[in-house]
Design a protein around this motif. Sequence first.
Motif, PDB file in Angstrom:
ATOM      1  N   ILE A  42      43.281 101.634  81.531  1.00 24.53           N
ATOM      2  CA  ILE A  42      44.659 101.105  82.100  1.00 24.53           C
ATOM      3  C   ILE A  42      45.477 102.135  81.870  1.00 24.53           C
ATOM      4  CG2 ILE A  42      46.319  99.334  82.121  1.00 24.53           C
ATOM      5  CD1 ILE A  42      43.967  97.462  81.355  1.00 24.53           C
ATOM      6  N   THR A  43      46.448 102.927  82.697  1.00 21.64           N
ATOM      7  CA  THR A  43      47.136 103.885  82.319  1.00 21.64           C
ATOM      8  C   THR A  43      48.725 103.033  82.089  1.00 21.64           C
ATOM      9  OG1 THR A  43      47.923 104.608  84.396  1.00 21.64           O
ATOM     10  CG2 THR A  43      45.903 105.566  83.574  1.00 21.64           C
ATOM     11  N   GLY A  44      49.663 103.731  81.444  1.00 25.48           N
ATOM     12  CA  GLY A  44      51.046 103.226  81.278  1.00 25.48           C
ATOM     13  C   GLY A  44      50.649 101.715  80.381  1.00 25.48           C
ATOM     14  N   ALA A  45      50.250 101.626  79.447  1.00 30.07           N
ATOM     15  CA  ALA A  45      49.720 100.581  78.798  1.00 30.07           C
ATOM     16  C   ALA A  45      50.715 100.263  77.562  1.00 30.07           C
ATOM     17  CB  ALA A  45      48.255 100.782  78.233  1.00 30.07           C
ATOM     18  N   ASP A  46      51.717 100.914  77.433  1.00 26.12           N
ATOM     19  CA  ASP A  46      52.328 100.958  76.031  1.00 26.12           C
ATOM     20  C   ASP A  46      53.427  99.574  76.242  1.00 26.12           C
ATOM     21  OD1 ASP A  46      52.561 103.990  75.136  1.00 26.12           O
ATOM     22  OD2 ASP A  46      52.551 103.966  77.259  1.00 26.12           O
ATOM     23  N   ARG A  47      53.652  98.945  77.384  1.00 27.30           N
ATOM     24  CA  ARG A  47      54.556  98.044  77.767  1.00 27.30           C
ATOM     25  C   ARG A  47      54.467  97.532  79.143  1.00 27.30           C
ATOM     26  NH1 ARG A  47      60.058 101.685  77.966  1.00 27.30           N
ATOM     27  NH2 ARG A  47      59.636 102.584  80.022  1.00 27.30           N
ATOM     28  N   GLY A  48      54.973  96.587  79.271  1.00 26.90           N
ATOM     29  CA  GLY A  48      55.121  95.820  80.711  1.00 26.90           C
ATOM     30  C   GLY A  48      53.882  95.576  81.354  1.00 26.90           C
ATOM     31  N   VAL A  79      44.201 105.458  73.896  1.00 25.77           N
ATOM     32  CA  VAL A  79      44.091 106.824  74.475  1.00 25.77           C
ATOM     33  C   VAL A  79      45.390 107.648  74.790  1.00 25.77           C
ATOM     34  CG1 VAL A  79      42.901 108.515  75.904  1.00 25.77           C
ATOM     35  CG2 VAL A  79      41.987 105.822  75.447  1.00 25.77           C
ATOM     36  N   PRO A  80      45.687 108.820  73.940  1.00 20.49           N
ATOM     37  CA  PRO A  80      46.854 109.562  74.151  1.00 20.49           C
ATOM     38  C   PRO A  80      46.634 110.077  75.716  1.00 20.49           C
ATOM     39  CG  PRO A  80      45.923 110.112  72.293  1.00 20.49           C
ATOM     40  CD  PRO A  80      45.125 109.284  72.722  1.00 20.49           C
ATOM     41  N   LEU A  81      47.705 109.773  76.565  1.00 14.22           N
ATOM     42  CA  LEU A  81      47.632 110.139  78.004  1.00 14.22           C
ATOM     43  C   LEU A  81      48.885 110.346  78.613  1.00 14.22           C
ATOM     44  CD1 LEU A  81      45.950 110.729  80.503  1.00 14.22           C
ATOM     45  CD2 LEU A  81      45.989 108.239  80.806  1.00 14.22           C
ATOM     46  N   LYS A 126      48.094 105.495  76.285  1.00 17.78           N
ATOM     47  CA  LYS A 126      49.456 105.518  75.413  1.00 17.78           C
ATOM     48  C   LYS A 126      50.297 106.916  75.853  1.00 17.78           C
ATOM     49  CE  LYS A 126      51.439 104.771  71.046  1.00 17.78           C
ATOM     50  NZ  LYS A 126      52.372 103.818  71.358  1.00 17.78           N
ATOM     51  N   TYR A 127      51.502 106.649  76.123  1.00 18.70           N
ATOM     52  CA  TYR A 127      52.360 107.818  76.284  1.00 18.70           C
ATOM     53  C   TYR A 127      53.759 107.649  75.663  1.00 18.70           C
ATOM     54  CZ  TYR A 127      55.555 110.672  78.702  1.00 18.70           C
ATOM     55  OH  TYR A 127      56.746 111.671  79.157  1.00 18.70           O
ATOM     56  N   LEU A 128      54.263 106.521  75.275  1.00 23.29           N
ATOM     57  CA  LEU A 128      55.351 106.270  74.584  1.00 23.29           C
ATOM     58  C   LEU A 128      55.246 106.261  73.063  1.00 23.29           C
ATOM     59  CD1 LEU A 128      57.047 103.438  77.138  1.00 23.29           C
ATOM     60  CD2 LEU A 128      57.566 106.139  76.945  1.00 23.29           C
ATOM     61  N   CYS A 129      55.930 107.245  72.445  1.00 26.73           N
ATOM     62  CA  CYS A 129      55.832 107.238  70.942  1.00 26.73           C
ATOM     63  C   CYS A 129      56.706 106.185  70.361  1.00 26.73           C
ATOM     64  CB  CYS A 129      56.463 108.481  70.629  1.00 26.73           C
ATOM     65  SG  CYS A 129      55.556 109.948  70.867  1.00 26.73           S
TER      66      CYS A 129
END
Lengths: 203, 241
Positions: free
Chosen positions: B6-12, B54-56, B32-35
């Motif tokens: 799943i991409t954009g998994a930091d939130r929402g 996964v950093p992405l 994970k994209y957002l620090c």
Amino acid sequence: MRCAFNTALMTSAHTAFAEALAKVFVREGLRVLTPESFGVCAPESVDIYVDTSDSTDGRDVFTEGAGLDESLTRRIYEHNVLRPMTLLEAHLKALIGGQGRRLCFLSSRAALTSSALADSNWAYKLSKAALHMFLQMAANKLLPMGFTFRLFDPLCGLLAPEAAAEAAFSYFTRRRGTERDNPMRDDETRLVLRDALGGEHAW
Amino acid sequence: MNAVFITGADRGLGYALCASYLADGFTVFAGKYLCDYSLLERLGERYTERLHIVPLDVGNPESVVAAYAYTAERVGGLDMLISNAALMGRVNCSLLDPPMDIEAAWRSFSVNALGALRLAAAFMPLLSAGQTRRLCFVSSEVASVTLMKHSRSDGFPYPMSKASLNMAVRLLFCKYYPLGYTFRLFHPGWMKRMLPDGSLSEEAEYDPTDIAATARNYFDNDLGDEHRLIMLDYRGREWPY
């Protein structure tokens, strides 16, 4: 009957289709401007605007693992999307100052999401999908200001450029749908794609 | 064991989907994209074996390749790929309020459309080795040229990029459906923003957790007409292109 437009601005006349269309415009009595013809002195008024940007590349293919060629995709997007946006912004004032307020762009029926196939030209099709949305949103802003839009597929490779240019001139310079000036029959509020054989295609 | 990326998994919605699949026993690879968000790390404390962060950055081709290598080292196949990452936000890109930030159109395209395509291209070998072979893409109502009736004050780039995303999914569908892959195109509606502490903003209509449940119903279950690519919204309504 002479067409209602006096001055046409073409963003380029270097392709066979664009060159043929410029000749038809001149034959029909229009003054044709290109960026080369006016240099840095942009015209103050333009009646009909034709953006001839329509770039494809035989190397535009999708491969598993690598996907699309990144630099090629950027070039295609620049030519088919960013350039038309920039040029329309640059010439909008002259178009507002003109009498015709007609905006014409090129696309392809192969680049419609409802019917696109995965055979080739992936970046081209992605870029045209973006252009279609840009034009729809621009139309939402500009239609109330009296602008009208034409999105045209010259059917390159299927029709001779000269035949496509005649079809384009006919489509670009007449009003769409008006029947004896009956506003109830007007069809200018829809953004549609029509090809050089008169076919209209769903998004 | 089922595995999903799943991409954009930091939130929402991305985060809510991760939590939902983990609760149901899936192995989850979470892009994970957002620090400045650590919701995934906190979720990982509960699912140490099955959540892989996964950093992405899907806007960066090298990052996508690295994410694939990381995932391939840890799992033999993926059952589902959920492309949810997106670049949003206000930009100055209005024809009547020049100058337009033209480069913003490219940035949105590179993340929202090309990013999804980069991801699909890179992860095909793992999806091929999985059992479900399903690719899910989070799109938007603003991808629909037919129904685009407004011109947003914050400009063109986001709707343009989502229209390109729908085209990308259409092309992937044409290429891979005959090979046994199935596709989902989903408009999630206007969701509340998930803040770094996990709370939700007041603005917007829907809780991402509720939308995740709706999305899973669409993503997880087979359809009777898989041969037809459609875009469904959070209420199950079909949208035209």
